[in-house]
Write an enzyme that holds these catalytic residues in place. Structure first.
Site, mmCIF file in Angstrom:
data_model
loop_
_atom_site.group_PDB
_atom_site.id
_atom_site.type_symbol
_atom_site.label_atom_id
_atom_site.label_comp_id
_atom_site.label_asym_id
_atom_site.label_seq_id
_atom_site.Cartn_x
_atom_site.Cartn_y
_atom_site.Cartn_z
ATOM 1 C CG ASP A 72 -1.838 1.213 1.249
ATOM 2 O OD1 ASP A 72 -2.038 1.814 0.180
ATOM 3 O OD2 ASP A 72 -2.347 1.538 2.327
ATOM 4 C CE LYS A 131 -0.175 3.543 3.366
ATOM 5 N NZ LYS A 131 -0.992 4.026 4.484
ATOM 6 C CG ASP A 178 -3.276 5.820 2.616
ATOM 7 O OD1 ASP A 178 -3.032 4.645 2.288
ATOM 8 O OD2 ASP A 178 -2.747 6.373 3.603
ATOM 9 N NE ARG A 201 -11.786 3.250 5.002
ATOM 10 C CZ ARG A 201 -11.628 4.174 5.941
ATOM 11 N NH1 ARG A 201 -12.559 5.093 6.133
ATOM 12 N NH2 ARG A 201 -10.549 4.184 6.687
#
Length: 505
Positions: free
Chosen positions: A274, A281, A351, A355
Site C-alpha cells: 500500500d 503515504k 489511502d 475498506r
C-alpha cells in the site's frame, strides 16, 4: 527450520539436555527472594541451599519474561538452568496460559543456537508452553544465506515438554497436536506477511492460498481481473487498477464435516503493498506496508487450520487481494466506484483503500447467508492512536463484538470492544454517491471505518470487524513469543472464536 517438540514424563533433575527451563515468580510480600514455579521442585532440591537462592544472587526477580541462566555444575543432568519470569501470579497463586506462553517464548528466544532443551513449563500449561515455544523460536530466514536467525544462531532445535506425573498420555499427545497445529497456522500467517511484496502480490498470493487450501482438501475459487469485472467488483478493481499486478478474489471453503454446528464467513484485507495510491503515504516506514495483507494471511491460515483439525463449523474465507499503486491508470480522489452489489462510493482519499476492497468481499460473503461474519484488517492508523500497537479495536454487532473481544484478550492477542456511533454515519454522506470512503474529520477514524463497513453487512447478521493495524506487525524489539515483523495476529483469536462456536453455537 522449525523447533521439534516432544513430551516427556520424568524427573526434571535427571532429564539430560543442554538446558532445562524453569519458571520463576516474583517475591511474595515480606520476602526478598523470588519463588520457583510449580513443576521444578526436584531441581530446587538438587542444588545445595536451593536453586532459588543461587538465582537470586544472579539478580533474578521473576518479573515477566526475565531470563537468567545458571551453570548447573553437575547438580542436575542438564548443563544449564534457564529461569524465566512468569510475572505476578493470579490470586490463587497460579500462572495463567498467557503468562506461560510468553515465558516459554522468551526462553525459546534466549536459547537460540541450542540443540536440546527441556522445559518444566509444560507441567503448568502444556498447550500454552507448546505454542509459546514454537512462536518464540520462529525465525523468517527465507531470504538469508543460511537458516541462522537472530545473532546468527539457529532456533533451538528441540524442546521436550515435561508433563505432570500420572497425566493421561493420550490426552496430552492430543493437546500437543492441536497446539502445534495452531502455532503452525500462526507461523504460516507470519511467513506470508514477512514475504516481500515483489514476491507476494495478488496473483502469487492467490496461488499460495490455493496451494495451502488444496493441501487440506478445501474448495478453492480464484477470480482474476476478468472475472472480477464480469462480477462487478468495483471496489477491488478500482483499488487495483493502478498496478500492473492485477487484483484477485480468493474463496476458500471448509465444509465443517458431516454435521457442522454453524456457518462462519471470514473476510481479510489483502493489500499486498500500500503506497496510498494518488494520496501517497510519506516515504518513512513505507516498507512496513508489506504487512497490509495481514488480515488476509490470518484468514487463509485459520481456514486451513479448521480443515486440518476437522472443526465442526463450516468456514468460508473471502479474501480480496490488490496492490495500491500510483500511476496513470490509478484511481483518483473524486472517482465514484460501483461496488459489488450496486452501492456507489465516492473516493475522497485513495489511502482509505482497504475498506473499498473489503466492502466487495463482505457483500459477497453475506450472500452465503452465514450465521456469523468476522472481518479483520490492518485498516486505520487511527487504531494505533486510540489503542496502541498491541490492542486491536473490535467493532460490530454488540453481543458478538464482545464475544470476539473476549477471546482476543483470553488468547493474549489483545482486543478491545469499540462502538459504531450512529452520529458518524452522516459524516460519510457523499454529494454524488451513496456514501464516501472517509469523513472530513481527523477524529474517530477507526470508528468511521467501522461504520463504513457496517453499510455492507446484512441486516441482523452477527458480525465483528477487527482492526489490527498495530498488532499485526512488530517494528520494535522482540517480546514474549513475538519477534520482529509479522505477528500472525489474529489467527489465535479467530481460532478461539471458531472453537467457541463449534462448542456453543
Amino acid at each position: 527450520m522449525s523447533t521439534e517438540l516432544r513430551i516427556r514424563n520424568e524427573s526434571a533433575a535427571t532429564a539430560e539436555a543442554d538446558a532445562i527451563i524453569v519458571g520463576l515468580l516474583p517475591a511474595p510480600e515480606g520476602s526478598d527472594n523470588p519463588v520457583l514455579a510449580a513443576g521444578a521442585e526436584d531441581i530446587d532440591a538438587a542444588f545445595p541451599g536451593g536453586l532459588v537462592a543461587e538465582l537470586a544472587l544472579l539478580g533474578a526477580t521473576g518479573k515477566a519474561e526475565e531470563v537468567v541462566k545458571l551453570v548447573a555444575r553437575g547438580a542436575v543432568a542438564a548443563t544449564i538452568v534457564v529461569a524465566v519470569g512468569l510475572g505476578k501470579p493470579d490470586a490463587d497463586g497460579t500462572s495463567g496460559p498467557e503468562q506461560v506462553r510468553r515465558a516459554s517464548g522468551a526462553a525459546a528466544r534466549a536459547l537460540a543456537g541450542t540443540a536440546h532443551a527441556v522445559s518444566t513449563l509444560g507441567r503448568i500449561d502444556l498447550p500454552a508452553a507448546a505454542e509459546g515455544t514454537l512462536l518464540g523460536a520462529y525465525e523468517f530466514t527465507r531470504y538469508k544465506g543460511s537458516d541462522a536467525g537472530r545473532n546468527g544462531k539457529k532456533p533451538v532445535a528441540r524442546v521436550d515438554l515435561l508433563t505432570a506425573a500420572g497425566a493421561d498420555d493420550a490426552a496430552q499427545q492430543e493437546q500437543l497436536r492441536r497446539a502445534v497445529a495452531v502455532a503452525d497456522a500462526v507461523r504460516t500467517a507470519r511467513d506470508l506477511v514477512n514475504t516481500p511484496p515483489n514476491e507476494l502480490y495478488p496473483a502469487s498470493f492467490a496461488e499460495r492460498a490455493r496451494t495451502l487450501g488444496e493441501a487440506v482438501g478445501l474448495q478453492v475459487e480464484v477470480l482474476d481481473e476478468d472475472a472480477l469485472a464480469e462480477g462487478g467488483y468495483g471496489g477491488l478493481l478500482g483499488v487495483g487498477q493502478g498496478s500492473s499486478r492485477k487484483p484477485r478474489l480468493v474463496r476458500l471453503r471448509w465444509s465443517g464435516g458431516d454435521s457442522p454446528r454453524a456457518t462462519v464467513a471470514l473476510v481479510g484485507k489483502g493489500v499486498t503493498f500500500d503506497t496510498g495510491g494518488i494520496s501517497i503515504k510519506p516515504a518513512a516506514n513505507m516498507d512496513q506496508m508489506t504487512s497490509d495483507m495481514s488480515g488476509a494471511a490470518a484468514v487463509v491460515a485459520t481456514t486451513v487450520l479448521a480443515a486440518q483439525l476437522e472443526l465442526p463449523v463450516a468456514v468460508t474465507a473471502t479474501v480480496p487481494m490488490a496492490e495500491n499503486m500510483p500511476s496513470d491508470t490509478a484511481y483518483r480522489p473524486g472517482d465514484v466506484l460501483r461496488m459489488y452489489g450496486g452501492k456507489t462510493v465516492e473516493v475522497l482519499n485513495t489511502d482509505a483503500e482497504g475498506r473499498l476492497i473489503l466492502a466487495d468481499a463482505i457483500v459477497r460473503a453475506v450472500q452465503d447467508s452465514p450465521d456469523y461474519l468476522i472481518e479483520t484488517s490492518t485498516l486505520t492508523g487511527a487504531q494505533l492512536v486510540a489503542l496502541g500497537t498491541r490492542t486491536a479495536g473490535v467493532m460490530g454487532s454488540d453481543e458478538f463484538r464482545d464475544r470476539v473481544a473476549g477471546h482476543a484478550q483470553a488468547t493474549g492477542e489483545g482486543g478491545w470492544p469499540m462502538p459504531l456511533p450512529e452520529h458518524l454515519r452522516p459524516e460519510l454522506d457523499s454529494r454524488i454517491a451513496d456514501i464516501a470512503n472517509v469523513t472530513a474529520s481527523r477524529f474517530g477514524g477507526m470508528l468511521a471505518a467501522g461504520v463504513f463497513l457496517s453499510e455492507f453487512v446484512g441486516e441482523g447478521l452477527s458480525w465483528a470487524h477487527i482492526d489490527i493495524a498495530g498488532p499485526a506487525f512488530n517494528s520494535g524489539s522482540p517480546w514474549g513469543y513475538t519477534g520482529k515483523g509479522g505477528t500472525g495476529v489474529p489467527v489465535r483469536t479467530l481460532w478461539a472464536v471458531l472453537s467457541d462456536i463449534a462448542e456453543n453455537g
